[in-house]
Design a protein around this motif. Sequence first.
Motif, PDB file in Angstrom:
ATOM      1  N   THR A   3      37.619  35.497  36.800  1.00 41.92           N
ATOM      2  CA  THR A   3      38.533  34.751  37.657  1.00 41.92           C
ATOM      3  C   THR A   3      37.970  33.374  37.928  1.00 41.92           C
ATOM      4  O   THR A   3      36.780  33.112  37.755  1.00 41.92           O
ATOM      5  N   SER A   7      33.877  35.572  43.597  1.00 41.24           N
ATOM      6  CA  SER A   7      34.138  36.738  44.435  1.00 41.24           C
ATOM      7  C   SER A   7      33.142  36.812  45.575  1.00 41.24           C
ATOM      8  O   SER A   7      32.068  36.189  45.538  1.00 41.24           O
ATOM      9  N   GLU A  83      46.704  49.886  40.663  1.00 44.90           N
ATOM     10  CA  GLU A  83      47.291  48.614  41.079  1.00 44.90           C
ATOM     11  C   GLU A  83      46.570  47.436  40.425  1.00 44.90           C
ATOM     12  O   GLU A  83      47.175  46.418  40.112  1.00 44.90           O
ATOM     13  N   ASN A  84      45.248  47.588  40.226  1.00 43.22           N
ATOM     14  CA  ASN A  84      44.447  46.538  39.613  1.00 43.22           C
ATOM     15  C   ASN A  84      44.228  46.887  38.140  1.00 43.22           C
ATOM     16  O   ASN A  84      43.282  47.588  37.783  1.00 43.22           O
ATOM     17  N   ASP A  87      40.805  45.950  36.549  1.00 44.07           N
ATOM     18  CA  ASP A  87      39.702  46.860  36.847  1.00 44.07           C
ATOM     19  C   ASP A  87      39.812  48.148  36.042  1.00 44.07           C
ATOM     20  O   ASP A  87      38.798  48.691  35.576  1.00 44.07           O
ATOM     21  N   VAL A 104      31.430  40.615  39.432  1.00 44.04           N
ATOM     22  CA  VAL A 104      31.325  41.733  40.378  1.00 44.04           C
ATOM     23  C   VAL A 104      29.992  41.730  41.114  1.00 44.04           C
ATOM     24  O   VAL A 104      29.724  42.617  41.925  1.00 44.04           O
ATOM     25  N   PRO A 421      39.018  50.174  44.993  1.00 45.61           N
ATOM     26  CA  PRO A 421      40.250  49.511  44.555  1.00 45.61           C
ATOM     27  C   PRO A 421      40.025  48.116  43.995  1.00 45.61           C
ATOM     28  O   PRO A 421      40.877  47.587  43.284  1.00 45.61           O
ATOM     29  N   ASP A 422      38.854  47.499  44.304  1.00 45.48           N
ATOM     30  CA  ASP A 422      38.556  46.156  43.813  1.00 45.48           C
ATOM     31  C   ASP A 422      37.080  46.092  43.444  1.00 45.48           C
ATOM     32  O   ASP A 422      36.208  46.065  44.307  1.00 45.48           O
ATOM     33  N   SER A 424      35.286  43.737  42.396  1.00 45.54           N
ATOM     34  CA  SER A 424      34.588  42.519  42.803  1.00 45.54           C
ATOM     35  C   SER A 424      34.240  42.491  44.286  1.00 45.54           C
ATOM     36  O   SER A 424      33.623  41.547  44.757  1.00 45.54           O
ATOM     37  N   ALA A 425      34.621  43.537  45.029  1.00 46.41           N
ATOM     38  CA  ALA A 425      34.330  43.585  46.465  1.00 46.41           C
ATOM     39  C   ALA A 425      33.234  44.584  46.816  1.00 46.41           C
ATOM     40  O   ALA A 425      32.746  44.599  47.954  1.00 46.41           O
TER      41      ALA A 425
END
Length: 485
Positions: A3, A7, A83-84, A87, A104, A421-422, A424-425
């Motif tokens: 991206t 992040s 949803e992602n 990922d 990440v 769910p993410d 990168s978090a």
Amino acid sequence: MTTNTESASAAVRAHLDHPIIDGDSHIVEFMPTFFDYLKDVGGSDIVKRYRDSSVSRRWAAMSWDERRAERVTIPPWWALPTENTLDRATAMMPRLLHERMDEVGMDYVVLYPTIGLGFPHMQDDEIRQAVCRAFNEFTADQYTEFSDRMTVAAVIPLNTPEEGLAELEHAHSLGLKVAQMPAFVRRPVAAVAEKYPELANRVTWIDSFGIDSDYDYDPFWQRCLDLGFAVASHSGGMGFTDRSSITNYMYNHIGHFAAAGEVLCKSMLMGGVTTRFPELRVALLEGGVAHGARVYADIIARWEKRGIDKLNNLDPANLDVELAQDLFSRYGGELTEGRLDNLPRTLGMTAPDVEPELKDNFAAMNIERAEDFYDRFIPSFYFGCEADDPITAWAFNDQVNPFGAKIRAFMSTDLGHWDVPDMSAAVAEAYEPVENGVISPEDFRDFAFTNQLRLYAHNNHDFFKGTIVEDAAAEAIAQESANGT
């Protein structure tokens, strides 16, 4: 495919002076290619038999009356994020994961299976051995190109020591360096299986390779040391008696990795495995540190009350029958009036004795003083903790853990599964306890870096050779050696 915006996890990594190693991320197997490997290993018939053995398909095909009648545990469902899409694809393609590592916030990852987590627990001997071998060959071929930033654990079946040794040797020949073993094997209860063969796989007991095992697994532990393997267990406890709902996946899921990890931890500890093999390092993944801290504290507390030299306090023969008779007569009143004709039996003095060899429950551990438990437990066991687990701080509370211990917790984010769910978090989430003052930066260094070295490189100082963290790992290992730790 990165991206344009840094992040939160990449920002955390940028200000640290040490690498971040995720000790437990997951691949999601690209099954069309895996089936090619399985066909090469066992032929088309094995592929068909494996497909036909699907627990999920069997459960889905059953009526509710059948599910209730057989008490079939509901299998995991919707276990992967959707949803992602980026990922989801990242977990399935090593090249994409490799490209996104900086995004990440991770330097290196040790990867474990998704579908392959169940391979060592398959009951059919031929299918079990074939799928484990195929998985190891599949991942060795597909991931070795990216070994500067990742490695995949080998899946090792362990229904017998010989089975485990054979696949361990094969995995080593493929260049794999982490052995993922099951936490237990379900075995038929002999008396039931002999009388009702059709129930052999339904009425079972848990063999956890230490306590009460029918096999001697010491040759397997020794070979792990000889070949430089770290050992990890990523088994689940869904299907245990208290985790077998036919309707509620989350009811079964809460704490189930910890439950399975505790089975193996207690068995290896109390079966004397860590006493006989003090250099063996064992990871118990994704269950968090709470069960580890509790087992460590609990076993010390029990030894202090029921160690062999304390059992005299519990021997029924020590009761003074005459004194008891007098006390019950004088103070019993209506409670005991007319009921003291067999007081020795009432006090448990006529209960059957326990065989002498069963009295010392801690014998295999060779404990002379309570402090010995530190040496049997702390260096040997490592507990994988997810990034969002608030209990992880317990590991580093040396004011609470006996003998000032810090339990060996390490970052086990579970990248690739529904609870992340993410991607990168995850690192940023793992760092929040430092920002909130719950753990120190030094504790986070252990959590995200040093404990991974202690686990994976202890018996293989070349574990991180050729990786992006090679220099930092070598420096940290040298410092540990210089400090005598």
